[in-house]
Design an enzyme around this catalytic site. Structure first.
Site, PDB file in Angstrom:
ATOM      1  N   ALA A 197       0.938  -1.305  -0.220  1.00  0.00           N
ATOM      2  CA  ALA A 197       0.101  -0.342   0.262  1.00  0.00           C
ATOM      3  C   ALA A 197       0.775   1.325  -0.090  1.00  0.00           C
ATOM      4  O   ALA A 197       0.055   2.715  -0.785  1.00  0.00           O
ATOM      5  CB  ALA A 197      -1.278   0.177   0.971  1.00  0.00           C
ATOM      6  N   GLY A 200       0.459   5.561  -0.559  1.00  0.00           N
ATOM      7  CA  GLY A 200      -0.998   5.584   0.186  1.00  0.00           C
ATOM      8  C   GLY A 200      -2.053   5.855  -0.837  1.00  0.00           C
ATOM      9  O   GLY A 200      -3.220   5.978  -1.062  1.00  0.00           O
ATOM     10  N   ASN A 201      -1.554   6.563  -1.921  1.00  0.00           N
ATOM     11  CA  ASN A 201      -2.162   7.172  -2.996  1.00  0.00           C
ATOM     12  C   ASN A 201      -3.495   6.534  -3.524  1.00  0.00           C
ATOM     13  O   ASN A 201      -4.455   6.517  -3.806  1.00  0.00           O
ATOM     14  CB  ASN A 201      -1.556   7.884  -4.195  1.00  0.00           C
ATOM     15  CG  ASN A 201      -0.390   9.288  -3.423  1.00  0.00           C
ATOM     16  OD1 ASN A 201      -0.875   9.565  -2.829  1.00  0.00           O
ATOM     17  ND2 ASN A 201      -0.273   9.445  -4.169  1.00  0.00           N
ATOM     18  N   LYS A 202      -2.568   4.594  -4.213  1.00  0.00           N
ATOM     19  CA  LYS A 202      -3.793   3.769  -4.207  1.00  0.00           C
ATOM     20  C   LYS A 202      -4.879   3.896  -3.635  1.00  0.00           C
ATOM     21  O   LYS A 202      -5.942   3.420  -3.438  1.00  0.00           O
ATOM     22  CB  LYS A 202      -3.084   3.015  -5.058  1.00  0.00           C
ATOM     23  CG  LYS A 202      -2.634   3.264  -6.096  1.00  0.00           C
ATOM     24  CD  LYS A 202      -1.884   1.987  -6.288  1.00  0.00           C
ATOM     25  CE  LYS A 202      -0.912   2.423  -8.068  1.00  0.00           C
ATOM     26  NZ  LYS A 202       0.338   2.347  -7.027  1.00  0.00           N
ATOM     27  N   ASP A 268       3.048  -8.364   6.303  1.00  0.00           N
ATOM     28  CA  ASP A 268       3.883  -8.543   5.044  1.00  0.00           C
ATOM     29  C   ASP A 268       2.624  -9.755   4.282  1.00  0.00           C
ATOM     30  O   ASP A 268       2.061 -10.586   4.744  1.00  0.00           O
ATOM     31  CB  ASP A 268       5.455  -9.962   5.286  1.00  0.00           C
ATOM     32  CG  ASP A 268       4.916 -10.312   4.083  1.00  0.00           C
ATOM     33  OD1 ASP A 268       4.739 -10.203   3.074  1.00  0.00           O
ATOM     34  OD2 ASP A 268       7.096 -10.783   4.553  1.00  0.00           O
ATOM     35  N   ASP A 288      -0.190  -4.739  -5.644  1.00  0.00           N
ATOM     36  CA  ASP A 288       0.974  -3.269  -6.868  1.00  0.00           C
ATOM     37  C   ASP A 288       2.230  -3.496  -6.150  1.00  0.00           C
ATOM     38  O   ASP A 288       2.842  -2.357  -5.506  1.00  0.00           O
ATOM     39  CB  ASP A 288       0.116  -1.665  -6.954  1.00  0.00           C
ATOM     40  CG  ASP A 288       1.416  -0.758  -7.288  1.00  0.00           C
ATOM     41  OD1 ASP A 288       1.228  -0.859  -9.035  1.00  0.00           O
ATOM     42  OD2 ASP A 288       1.792  -0.101  -7.568  1.00  0.00           O
ATOM     43  N   CYS A 351       4.022  -0.588 -12.498  1.00  0.00           N
ATOM     44  CA  CYS A 351       4.559   0.858 -13.478  1.00  0.00           C
ATOM     45  C   CYS A 351       5.234   0.069 -14.326  1.00  0.00           C
ATOM     46  O   CYS A 351       6.671   0.759 -14.319  1.00  0.00           O
ATOM     47  CB  CYS A 351       4.698   1.827 -12.395  1.00  0.00           C
ATOM     48  SG  CYS A 351       6.077   1.411 -11.216  1.00  0.00           S
TER      49      CYS A 351
END
Length: 518
Positions: A197, A200-202, A268, A288, A351
């Site tokens: 995470a 924290g933007n997503k 984890d 992600d 990404c």
């Protein structure tokens, strides 16, 4: 900082690290590969007017957990039209009378050169992601004025106070793929795990979309379906400092009003137990994981790296080994997400531009699981899709590739990849329609369940209509299976089994009604 010194715009600010780098700048430049030096010289010799306006825009996401889009836009408009240093000037008004200072005295050189933000930046409602604005260079703006405008925005109260988030458009695709059409098909609605995470933007984007869906639900339905307990986002990060950053970020962007919406903790994901009681209500996973970051480069460098999804940018065997190691980790994390028996939907994103981290990982996840999981199309108005074929794990079919999302720097975003997996036994949205999320600048509530959901034949997910972005259509399309009822990974056997399962459920309901009547 070394990159900015050697290949960027230079190091902004000072400090001991800058001084040490400057001491060794000559040696560092001498160590640069010849092809990098040549590319940098081309970039520096290119005229500023040769296409600066076509450079990748920057993006700002309006944080609906703090205020409505309409209020955020009012605040942004005031900021855009204000002169630089206006707040400081108003604070110091009346001081230093009679000293005969000139109007510009005391201002920095940069401040004297800057005008209002609106002079350097054009603000455009994004056509694909709700609550997102694109900040493009104004027609007459140069690089310096545009960069200065972005710095002012980044340090403004709107951003530092949590009312808006500087977040790349492609980075918004993950939460939009999971929640963009509402949250809930049959019994699928529930908590969400953001497995990797930080920062924290997503995570907070997912939280904002989740709260938007919940606020649109009638209270009677909230109590009946969920006991009045709002689903939440569980944000995990293995690294302690990053987990602390995540917690601070979530606290800022959620505010006191939504303090319980996100549970940000150190942990984890690969060590989590699917049967842990903490995850009993979890129905979705955002994954992600760490990747090569090859999408975080300039368009000209991306073209040099090869075609879509190609691995030609991996300059040597060491880099290839690194990518293979990352892909192995990504595959383990994705398999673990799919092992949660109660999870109905998993969104995997990177990404990266490399196929090994994208389509090949997806193919590996589907191999041996196509009876249980299928890919569902998301962000269908986005033109660039996944790549079919491939030798790893049997490859990706043409139909499966259309469900995948790719972005490249030349699309005006960072390079990015998204795949959305849905468990086969989740009932279709024709039986349990998803709530499409609203996306207007002045209309931020999601549409209610039922007949008023977004028309599938309508415009894009965030197409501007009358000053507001159009209602998202991901809900009906992303959660819905293909016309044969089996999804892009389905087949005849699964259609028969799905039909048989529905018939069995109906028969069980009839038996229960008969037993209660007896």
């Amino acid at each position: 900082m070394a990159f900015e010194l050697l290949l960027g715009r230079g190091i902004q600010g000072g400090g001991s690290v800058k001084r040490r780098l400057k001491e060794h700048e000559a040696a560092l430049r001498a160590a640069l590969p010849a092809d990098v030096v040549k590319q940098q010289q081309k970039q520096q010799n290119r005229p500023d007017s040769s296409g600066f306006s076509r450079r990748r825009p920057r993006y700002v996401r309006l944080n609906t957990l703090h205020q409505s889009d309409a209020n955020a836009l009012v605040e942004l408009r005031e900021l855009m039209n204000s002169a630089p240093g206006a707040e400081e000037k108003s604070k110091g008004k009346g001081k230093g009378k009679g000293r005969g200072k000139s109007k510009d005295e005391g201002k920095s050189k940069h401040a004297q050169q800057e005008g209002a933000l609106a002079d350097a930046v054009d603000t455009i409602l994004d056509a694909h992601v709700p609550h997102l604005l694109a900040l493009a260079p104004a027609e007459d703006a140069d690089k310096r004025s545009f960069a200065a405008a972005l710095r002012r925005l980044a340090t403004s109260a709107l951003v530092t106070g949590g009312g808006a988030v500087l977040q790349d458009k492609a980075s918004c695709f993950s939460a939009q793929a999971l929640l963009g059409g509402g949250w809930g098909w049959g019994d699928a609605a529930g908590d969400i795990i953001d497995a990797c995470a930080a920062p924290g933007n997503k995570t907070t984007h997912a939280g904002a979309l989740l709260q938007e869906w919940w606020a649109a639900m009638p209270q009677a339905e909230q109590r009946a379906a969920y006991g009045g307990k709002r689903p939440r986002v569980l944000g995990l990060d293995k690294d302690k400092p990053r987990a602390e950053t995540l917690a601070r970020r979530c606290a800022l962007l959620c505010g006191e009003k939504h303090a319980g919406l996100i549970d940000a903790t150190q942990g984890d994901f690969l060590e989590t137990a699917p049967d842990d009681k903490r995850f009993a209500r979890v129905r979705g996973v955002l994954l992600d994981p760490s990747c090569s970051g090859s999408g975080m480069i300039r368009p000209e460098d991306a073209r040099a790296a090869g075609g879509d999804g190609g691995d030609a940018g991996a300059a040597d065997e060491r880099e290839q080994r690194r990518i293979r190691g990352l892909a192995a980790f990504q595959s383990r994390a994705l398999a673990h997400a799919m092992s949660f028996p109660q999870v109905k939907r998993v969104v995997y994103s990177t990404c990266s531009l490399h196929r090994a981290e994208n389509e090949d990982v997806v193919a590996g996840a589907l191999e041996g699981r196509r009876d249980d999981w299928r890919l569902v199309p998301v962000l269908q108005d986005w033109p660039r899709r996944g790549e079919a074929g491939g030798k790893a794990h049997g490859g990706i079919s043409e139909e499966e590739a259309t469900a995948l999302v790719r972005a490249r720097p030349e699309d005006g975003t960072h390079g990015f990849f998204v795949a959305c997996f849905q468990r086969v036994n989740v009932e279709s949205d024709r039986e349990h329609p998803a709530r499409p999320a609203g996306s207007g600048a002045a209309k931020s509530a999601v549409a209610p369940r039922g007949k008023k959901r977004a028309r599938e034949s309508g415009g894009g997910e965030g197409a501007a209509t009358g000053g507001a972005a159009a209602t998202a259509k991901d809900g009906a399309e992303a959660a819905a299976p293909s016309s044969d009822g089996g999804g892009v990974s389905g087949g005849g056997k699964r259609r028969k089994r799905s039909a048989a399962a529905r018939a069995a459920r109906k028969a069980n309901k009839r038996k229960k009604r008969q037993a209660s009547n007896d």
